[in-house]
Design an enzyme around this catalytic site. Structure first.
Site, PDB file in Angstrom:
ATOM      1  CB  CYS A  51     -24.274 -26.852   4.908  1.00 59.78           C
ATOM      2  SG  CYS A  51     -23.340 -28.420   5.235  1.00 59.78           S
TER       3      CYS A  51
ATOM      4  CB  CYS B 110     -39.294 -19.206   7.929  1.00 62.18           C
ATOM      5  SG  CYS B 110     -39.499 -19.575   5.969  1.00 62.18           S
TER       6      CYS B 110
END
Lengths: 383, 81
Positions: free
Chosen positions: A190, A341
């Site tokens: 998640c 990232c």
């Protein structure tokens, strides 16, 4: 059962249960005499704890070692804004006792491991899997099979939910469905992939319903069925799952007879460091220096467009990792390139790929944009 | 024969679509369909091996054979909680 009684207050509290033939006084006493262990006090654990406590389950155990974070509040309704920074089990216990002081709450503020799983699971009638990672899911499954306890399973991803009840030999176990875990990094959590905040509410309530049905011994449990919920299409689908006679865990001739090393089984351990070691790193401080010195450094951001909308390093260019194989031709092989990232994993993968395409002047930004937000620009939003 | 495959969770994201129609020879089995899916959508290939496959709403092994009217679902494992 004979020793369990309901006080007049309890009769008043559970009256909407008591007047139904499917529950009644007998069923409510069964609930009071029952014990349920919740693995995880997060997205799924929240509705589970709240509803099972309200329903009058006598004893609830909770296993979690996490601290409440702002990013939990969107779905983990057991924890409130003022709980940020506190151990999840503390806010969980307070909420449960505020809903129903009759419930005995046992807290296990630890990571569930092969060393402690039997001791923690053994006292409970039912185990509910609300964890957020594959190693713990396989551990919970195997421990439940070995202890012959029903495992009420639920998991979530973005807008998709799954639920089932594993209880061999009446039905299959988790390994009958998924004998082996996916390659590490292939299925985002998640935290990596996102999740609709309401989704665990619904899936957790399905798990709570199944647990209560098991205790009452009423209705048709999800044993041998995998229920799939798609929130975007608002549709439920059901698949029949049979016990696999060749399952290494619950088959006719099981080969796994004790708990194993689940981090190793799932290939999790050492994966991040191994991948990061394949590329040269640069710190956020060094990148800032480089940019200030007027060096023409190219900053490549390989996150998703949604993440780029939240925050970005000034001057960075977005090219999401999934599009890299089609679009790497847009990049200049001769330019010094810093790839980043969110925290460094996807950029390491991007560098691995670009090296194979003949790029050489590549550096991975250590700690990703999170490190930039921590050390360079403290006004930057973190997610 | 053309088989319609419904994709779920991560598989749906990787493929960028919720369903895909795959052409396989008559008599093909689940394992053949997985191979054909992998070459049609390379992004799926590393996850395919670990996906459960349901044929006509029932989980099927790699050797299960497919009929032209088969309803196939590809279900990758999901870990979130």
């Amino acid at each position: 059962m004979a020793e369990v009684t309901l006080s007049p207050q309890e009769v008043a509290r559970y009256s909407r249960h008591l007047i139904m033939p499917e529950v009644g006084m007998d069923g409510q006493k069964k609930l009071k005499a029952s014990s349920i262990l919740l693995i995880g006090a997060g997205g799924l654990g929240s509705p589970l704890a709240l509803y099972l406590a309200a329903a009058g389950v006598g004893r609830l155990g909770l296993v979690d070692f996490d601290v409440v974070d702002f990013s939990n509040l969107q779905r983990q309704v057991l924890h409130h804004t003022e709980d940020v920074g506190r151990p999840k089990l503390q806010s969980a216990k307070e909420r449960i006792q505020s809903i129903n002081p009759e419930v005995r709450v046992d807290l296990y503020e630890t990571r569930l491991t092969s060393a402690n799983a039997f001791d923690i699971l053994r006292p409970y009638d039912i185990v509910i899997d609300g964890t957020d990672n594959f190693p713990t899911r396989y551990l919970v499954n195997d421990a439940c099979v070995l202890l012959k306890k029903p495992n009420v399973y639920g998991s979530i991803f973005r807008f998709d939910g799954q639920a089932s009840v594993f209880h061999p030999p009446a039905g299959p176990c988790y390994r009958c469905l998924y004998p082996e875990p996916p390659p590490p990094g292939e299925v985002p959590s998640c935290a990596e992939g996102g999740v609709l905040g309401i989704l665990p509410g619904l899936v957790g309530c399905i798990q709570a319903t199944e647990a209560v049905k098991l205790i009452l011994g009423n209705g048709a449990p999800l044993i041998g069925r995998l229920l799939l919920y798609d929130a975007l299409r608002m549709s439920f689908q059901e698949f029949k799952v049979r016990r696999n006679p060749r399952c290494p865990m619950c088959g006719d001739n099981p080969t796994i007879k004790q708990l194993i090393d689940y981090e190793q089984f799932c290939g999790v351990r050492g994966q991040e460091t191994a991948l990061a070691a394949t590329s040269e790193e640069i710190t956020v401080e060094e990148l800032q220096q480089l940019a200030r010195s007027g060096n023409n450094v190219f900053i490549l951001d390989v996150r998703n467009p949604e993440e780029y909308q939240i925050c970005r390093i000034p001057g960075s260019v977005l090219l999401p990792l999934p599009q890299l194989p089609q679009r790497f031709g847009e990049l200049d092989k001769n330019k010094e390139m810093v790839v980043h990232c969110k925290s460094g994993m996807r950029s390491a993968k991007a560098i691995q790929f670009l090296k194979q395409q003949g790029f050489t002047k590549l550096k991975n930004l250590k700690g990703g944009i999170l490190a930039w937000a921590d050390k360079i620009d403290r006004t930057m939003a973190k997610y | 024969m053309k088989i319609k495959v419904h994709l779920f969770a991560r598989a749906k994201d990787l493929a960028g679509q919720p369903e895909v129609e795959i052409d396989v020879p008559v008599g093909a089995r689940v394992v053949d369909l997985k191979k054909a899916l992998g070459s049609r959508i390379p992004a799926l290939s590393s996850l395919l091996e670990r996906c459960a496959v349901a044929v006509n709403n029932e989980f099927a092994g790699e050797d299960a054979s497919l009929s032209p009217s088969a309803e196939v679902a590809l279900l990758p494992p999901v870990s979130g909680g």
